[in-house]
Design an enzyme around this catalytic site. Structure first.
Site, PDB file in Angstrom:
ATOM      1  N   ARG A   1       0.869  -1.180   0.000  1.00 61.14           N
ATOM      2  CA  ARG A   1       0.000   0.000   0.000  1.00 61.14           C
ATOM      3  C   ARG A   1       0.902   1.226   0.000  1.00 61.14           C
ATOM      4  NH1 ARG A   1      -3.339  -2.928  -1.425  1.00 61.14           N
ATOM      5  NH2 ARG A   1      -5.398  -3.341  -0.576  1.00 61.14           N
TER       6      ARG A   1
ATOM      7  N   HIS B   1      -2.006   0.370  -9.622  1.00 61.84           N
ATOM      8  CA  HIS B   1      -2.533  -0.577  -8.622  1.00 61.84           C
ATOM      9  C   HIS B   1      -3.253  -1.754  -9.309  1.00 61.84           C
ATOM     10  CE1 HIS B   1      -4.081  -1.006  -4.218  1.00 61.84           C
ATOM     11  NE2 HIS B   1      -3.892  -2.178  -4.787  1.00 61.84           N
TER      12      HIS B   1
ATOM     13  N   GLU C   1      -4.293   7.580  -4.628  1.00 56.53           N
ATOM     14  CA  GLU C   1      -4.630   6.880  -5.883  1.00 56.53           C
ATOM     15  C   GLU C   1      -5.997   7.356  -6.363  1.00 56.53           C
ATOM     16  OE1 GLU C   1      -4.323   2.665  -5.147  1.00 56.53           O
ATOM     17  OE2 GLU C   1      -2.215   2.808  -4.624  1.00 56.53           O
TER      18      GLU C   1
END
Ligand code: DGY
Length: 328
Positions: A239, A287, A268
Site C-alpha cells: 500500500r 494498482h 490513488e
C-alpha cells in the site's frame, strides 16, 4: 418484499457472481462507470444488510447511514479501508479475499523487479519516440535480477510465492523481515530471516509486501532509503502509505537508490504531474497487482461467498482476522 436480505454492490461484477448473489439476496448493483458518490452510496445502503466493495472507505459516518448492515465484503486482500473499531461498535463484520490472488500479485511484484532493473518503461518510451538509431550502448544497460539478493519485507503467502520464483527460477538469494519466522520459506527457498536494517543494507532488491497497519505506516522513510545500497532497487506492491513518498522521491532523485517499481501510491489515482512521474528511474503502474480477469473473477466470487455466509449466520471462508474474536 421478497424476504431475501438486501445487498448492495458498488461496481459491476461478473455474471456468474451476480447469479449466485441473486439466488439468495435482493441485489442492487451500481452500474456507473465512475465511483459511486458518497451521498448516493449512503442512500443505497440505507436498507442494505450486505455491502460488497473494492476499497471504499468504511467509516463511522457511512455506517451511521446503514443501520441494517451486517457485513462489508471487500474484493481485496487488503482491508486498511475498514475502520475496524467503528465496524465492531456497530456490529458489522468485515470479510476479504486472500489466497486466490497470491500468484497473480507475485507475478506483478516480479514484473516490477524485472521492469525496473531492465528499465522497461524508460526504454519502451525511447523506442516509441524513434530515438533507437544504432545498436545498443552502455546508456541502455540495466542490472541483473538473476542471482541477486532479494529482501522481502512482509513475508506472507504472496511473499512466499515471490520467494519461490526468486529462489527456484532466478537463483536469487532470498532474505526476509517479518514478525514471525516462515519456516516453509526457509526450508524450501533458503530464505533467511533478518532484521530490517540488515535487510535494507544487504539487498539488491527490496520488495515491500506488508499490509498497511498503524505499525507499518511510513515504514520506508529517509532513514531506511539511506540504508539501502546505492545500486539497489525498491519495489512496492503493498500500500502506498507504507512509504514516505517525498523521501522516496528524494532518494530516487539524489541517487540514494537506483530505481523503483511501484504499483501503489499514497494518493490513488496518482495525480497527473506527481514528482514520481517526472523521474526516469521509476516504473509506475495503476494498482493492478491482482488485476487479471481470472483472479478478479475469483476474488469477486469469494467475496460473494463471504458475504452470503455471514448473512446466513455461518462462518465465512475469509473473515478479516480482527473480527474473528467477536463472532461465534
Ligand atoms: C488487494 O487485494 O488488496 C490488492 O491490493 C488489490 O487491490
Amino acid at each position: 418484499m421478497t424476504g431475501k436480505p438486501r445487498v448492495f454492490v458498488d461496481r459491476r461484477i461478473p455474471d456468474e457472481v451476480q447469479q449466485v448473489l441473486e439466488e439468495s439476496c435482493e441485489l442492487d448493483v451500481w452500474q456507473g462507470e465512475d465511483t459511486i458518490p458518497r451521498d448516493e452510496l449512503a442512500a443505497r445502503l440505507a436498507h442494505a444488510e450486505g455491502y460488497m466493495t473494492m476499497g471504499r472507505r468504511i467509516d463511522d459516518e457511512l455506517l451511521a447511514s446503514a443501520p441494517r448492515l451486517k457485513v462489508v465484503s471487500t474484493v481485496s486482500v487488503g482491508y486498511n479501508h475498514f475502520d475496524i473499531e467503528a465496524m465492531k461498535r456497530r456490529g458489522v463484520v468485515g470479510t476479504h479475499t486472500p489466497e486466490v490472488l497470491d500468484e497473480t500479485v507475485a507475478d506483478l511484484a516480479f514484473l516490477l523487479m524485472l521492469g525496473a532493473a531492465r528499465r522497461v518503461a524508460e526504454l519502451d518510451a525511447y523506442v516509441r519516440r524513434g530515438e533507437w538509431k544504432r545498436g545498443d550502448g552502455t546508456q541502455l544497460f540495466g542490472v541483473d535480477v538473476h542471482h541477486a539478493t532479494l529482501g522481502i519485507i512482509g513475508m506472507g503467502r504472496i511473499g512466499e510465492a515471490v520467494a519461490r520464483r526468486a529462489a527456484l527460477g532466478f537463483g536469487m538469494k532470498v532474505q526476509y523481515y517479518n514478525r514471525s519466522r516462515r519456516m516453509e520459506a526457509e526450508e524450501k527457498y533458503g530464505a533467511v530471516h533478518t532484521d530490517l536494517d540488515e535487510l535494507l543494507a544487504t539487498s539488491d532488491f527490496v520488495l515491500l509486501l506488508t499490509p498497511l497497519t498503524p505499525a507499518t505506516k511510513g515504514l520506508m522513510g529517509a532513514r531506511e532509503f539511506s540504508l539501502m545500497k546505492r545500486s539497489a532497487i525498491f519495489v512496492n506492491a503493498s500500500r502506498g502509505a507504507t512509504v514516505d513518498e517525498p523521501a522516496l522521491v528524494a532518494a530516487l532523485r539524489n541517487g540514494t537508490i537506483r530505481a523503483a517499481g511501484l504499483d501503489v501510491f499514497d494518493k490513488e489515482p496518482l495525480p497527473a504531474g506527481h514528482p514520481l512521474t517526472t523521474l526516469p528511474n521509476t516504473l509506475l503502474l495503476p494498482h493492478i497487482g491482482s488485476a487479471t480477469t481470472k483472479t478478479r473473477d475469483d476474488m469477486a466470487m469469494l467475496a460473494a461467498r463471504n458475504l452470503m455466509a455471514v448473512l446466513r449466520g455461518e462462518a465465512p471462508p475469509h473473515m478479516v482476522p480482527e473480527f474473528k474474536a467477536v463472532t461465534p
